[in-house]
Write a protein that holds these residues in place. Structure first.
Motif, PDB file in Angstrom:
ATOM      1  N   VAL A 114      25.349  18.006  18.870  1.00 40.62           N
ATOM      2  CA  VAL A 114      26.303  19.100  19.034  1.00 40.62           C
ATOM      3  C   VAL A 114      27.450  18.902  18.043  1.00 40.62           C
ATOM      4  CG1 VAL A 114      27.873  20.232  20.649  1.00 40.62           C
ATOM      5  CG2 VAL A 114      25.712  19.280  21.462  1.00 40.62           C
ATOM      6  N   PRO A 115      27.809  19.943  17.278  1.00 41.92           N
ATOM      7  CA  PRO A 115      28.931  19.810  16.347  1.00 41.92           C
ATOM      8  C   PRO A 115      30.226  19.534  17.107  1.00 41.92           C
ATOM      9  CG  PRO A 115      27.781  21.907  16.034  1.00 41.92           C
ATOM     10  CD  PRO A 115      27.185  21.245  17.211  1.00 41.92           C
ATOM     11  N   GLN A 116      31.043  18.642  16.577  1.00 36.00           N
ATOM     12  CA  GLN A 116      32.258  18.228  17.272  1.00 36.00           C
ATOM     13  C   GLN A 116      33.508  18.936  16.755  1.00 36.00           C
ATOM     14  OE1 GLN A 116      32.296  16.099  19.920  1.00 36.00           O
ATOM     15  NE2 GLN A 116      30.076  16.211  19.795  1.00 36.00           N
ATOM     16  N   PHE A 117      33.696  19.029  15.461  1.00 36.89           N
ATOM     17  CA  PHE A 117      34.929  19.550  14.882  1.00 36.89           C
ATOM     18  C   PHE A 117      34.643  20.887  14.213  1.00 36.89           C
ATOM     19  CE2 PHE A 117      35.109  14.901  14.764  1.00 36.89           C
ATOM     20  CZ  PHE A 117      36.166  14.707  15.636  1.00 36.89           C
ATOM     21  N   ILE A 118      34.516  21.938  15.013  1.00 31.99           N
ATOM     22  CA  ILE A 118      34.157  23.237  14.444  1.00 31.99           C
ATOM     23  C   ILE A 118      35.380  23.996  13.942  1.00 31.99           C
ATOM     24  CG2 ILE A 118      32.042  23.480  15.751  1.00 31.99           C
ATOM     25  CD1 ILE A 118      33.551  25.212  17.733  1.00 31.99           C
ATOM     26  N   GLU A 119      36.607  23.578  14.320  1.00 33.96           N
ATOM     27  CA  GLU A 119      37.815  24.257  13.857  1.00 33.96           C
ATOM     28  C   GLU A 119      38.233  23.799  12.459  1.00 33.96           C
ATOM     29  OE1 GLU A 119      38.058  22.630  17.007  1.00 33.96           O
ATOM     30  OE2 GLU A 119      37.544  24.434  18.122  1.00 33.96           O
ATOM     31  N   VAL A 120      37.762  22.643  12.022  1.00 31.52           N
ATOM     32  CA  VAL A 120      38.143  22.078  10.731  1.00 31.52           C
ATOM     33  C   VAL A 120      37.256  22.670   9.644  1.00 31.52           C
ATOM     34  CG1 VAL A 120      38.361  19.945   9.412  1.00 31.52           C
ATOM     35  CG2 VAL A 120      38.868  19.957  11.858  1.00 31.52           C
ATOM     36  N   GLU A 121      37.900  23.187   8.592  1.00 32.27           N
ATOM     37  CA  GLU A 121      37.126  23.765   7.484  1.00 32.27           C
ATOM     38  C   GLU A 121      36.500  22.647   6.649  1.00 32.27           C
ATOM     39  OE1 GLU A 121      39.034  26.725   5.108  1.00 32.27           O
ATOM     40  OE2 GLU A 121      40.206  27.446   6.802  1.00 32.27           O
ATOM     41  N   ASP A 122      35.342  22.913   6.094  1.00 34.09           N
ATOM     42  CA  ASP A 122      34.656  21.928   5.263  1.00 34.09           C
ATOM     43  C   ASP A 122      35.379  21.784   3.932  1.00 34.09           C
ATOM     44  OD1 ASP A 122      32.706  21.519   7.159  1.00 34.09           O
ATOM     45  OD2 ASP A 122      31.418  23.118   6.377  1.00 34.09           O
ATOM     46  N   LYS A 123      35.479  20.549   3.464  1.00 34.74           N
ATOM     47  CA  LYS A 123      36.086  20.270   2.159  1.00 34.74           C
ATOM     48  C   LYS A 123      34.988  20.378   1.113  1.00 34.74           C
ATOM     49  CE  LYS A 123      39.924  19.189   4.202  1.00 34.74           C
ATOM     50  NZ  LYS A 123      40.937  20.155   4.355  1.00 34.74           N
TER      51      LYS A 123
END
Length: 134
Positions: free
Chosen positions: A5-14
């Motif tokens: 399950v994805p954990q940090f979905i609010e953080v945009e990918d760098k």
């Protein structure tokens, strides 16, 4: 079968080093506009006009107000100023009729004694029992 399950979905990918895709687009667009201004206009005027563009593009990329990006703040401000608003506190009072009917004065209050109160309670209990049996 277990799924991750994805954990940090609010953080945009760098995507580009320490920059996200949005940040990179804001900075690249601002840099491109600054280069165009400096090359097409006389040097002093080009730098004078490119400086606010560079500051604005940097603010779009990095500045946050209460954990919201500047783009979201500008979007909210524009929608606030362009959409209709409903002012409930400016509600006009109801018009009072000129000839209001005069209500009859209240009859004198009935004094209940202990006996009358017991009799009333008894009659209500009996009516409730007869209604439930029907």
């Amino acid at each position: 079968m277990e799924y991750q399950v994805p954990q940090f979905i609010e953080v945009e990918d760098k995507v580009f080093g320490p920059l996200s895709l949005k940040q990179f687009i804001y900075l690249a667009g601002g840099l491109g506009l600054c280069v165009i201004l400096v090359l097409t206009l006389p040097t002093f005027i080009g730098i004078l006009l490119a400086l606010p563009v560079a500051i604005f593009s940097g603010a779009l990329a990095f500045y946050k107000v209460h954990n919201k990006s500047l783009v979201e703040i500008i979007e909210s401000a524009l929608s606030f100023y362009t959409n209709n608003r409903l002012y409930l506190w400016k509600k006009e009072p109801k018009q009072v009729e000129a000839a209001a009917p005069v209500a009859a004065p209240d009859p004198e209050p009935v004094r209940l004694t202990r006996g009358k109160l017991k009799e009333l309670a008894w009659s209500l209990d009996i009516k409730d029992q007869t209604n439930s049996q029907l």
